[in-house]
Scaffold this motif. Sequence first.
Motif, PDB file in Angstrom:
ATOM      1  N   LYS A  50       1.267   3.890  -2.663  1.00 47.35           N
ATOM      2  CA  LYS A  50       0.737   4.994  -2.333  1.00 47.35           C
ATOM      3  C   LYS A  50       1.854   6.318  -3.139  1.00 47.35           C
ATOM      4  O   LYS A  50       1.630   7.986  -3.310  1.00 47.35           O
ATOM      5  N   LYS A  51       3.787   5.890  -3.014  1.00 46.59           N
ATOM      6  CA  LYS A  51       4.493   6.733  -3.105  1.00 46.59           C
ATOM      7  C   LYS A  51       4.717   6.834  -5.262  1.00 46.59           C
ATOM      8  O   LYS A  51       5.210   7.442  -5.053  1.00 46.59           O
TER       9      LYS A  51
ATOM     10  N   GLU B  49       2.415   6.037  -8.821  1.00 41.18           N
ATOM     11  CA  GLU B  49       1.668   5.731  -9.435  1.00 41.18           C
ATOM     12  C   GLU B  49       1.726   5.005 -10.478  1.00 41.18           C
ATOM     13  O   GLU B  49       0.767   4.370 -10.757  1.00 41.18           O
TER      14      GLU B  49
ATOM     15  N   GLY C 169      -7.692   2.979   0.309  1.00 44.59           N
ATOM     16  CA  GLY C 169      -7.385   4.144  -0.869  1.00 44.59           C
ATOM     17  C   GLY C 169      -6.759   3.943  -2.174  1.00 44.59           C
ATOM     18  O   GLY C 169      -6.244   4.449  -2.883  1.00 44.59           O
ATOM     19  N   VAL C 170      -6.402   2.352  -2.517  1.00 45.05           N
ATOM     20  CA  VAL C 170      -6.116   1.858  -3.800  1.00 45.05           C
ATOM     21  C   VAL C 170      -7.546   1.728  -4.313  1.00 45.05           C
ATOM     22  O   VAL C 170      -7.938   0.722  -4.568  1.00 45.05           O
TER      23      VAL C 170
ATOM     24  N   ILE D  44       1.189  -0.838   0.115  1.00 43.31           N
ATOM     25  CA  ILE D  44      -0.083   0.085   0.064  1.00 43.31           C
ATOM     26  C   ILE D  44       0.668   1.401  -0.335  1.00 43.31           C
ATOM     27  O   ILE D  44       0.709   2.122  -0.603  1.00 43.31           O
TER      28      ILE D  44
END
Length: 141
Positions: free
Chosen positions: A69-70, A72, A111-112, A65
């Motif tokens: 988030k780091k 794209e 949030g993925v 995860i």
Amino acid sequence: PPPPAAAAAPPPAAAPATTSTPRPALAAAPPPSGLPGDAPTARIEFPGAATDLPEAAKRLLDPAIADLKKDENLRLQLVAYASGGDDAGSQARRLSLSRALAVRSYLIDQGVRSTRMDVRALGNRVPSGPPDRVDVIVMRR
């Protein structure tokens, strides 16, 4: 199929039409640092016929995860398996799909985006390792 080195070789010089435009690479992009190639980033084992995500699995998913988030350009492949003999192939595929979707739902809750995940339910076609599992593989687009 030709070996990977042959697949990525440039076209012969005698073919000027194909050398004027750069060819896309046929080999996969190298994985981000710290992540193995095709080895799973996380291996989530499920007990028996369970389809609920084990609590301990959530900690295993945290690094993936954080990486997503780091960067794209990363995406996930969820490859799910379930035990069962040849006569139980359809049932094993459904069970493996349910497990992969449980992992996917948790990742979405964290949030993925769903568009960054591919789900493969392979049922009882387990190449190696424990049969009741979901392998989470981080890949570069």
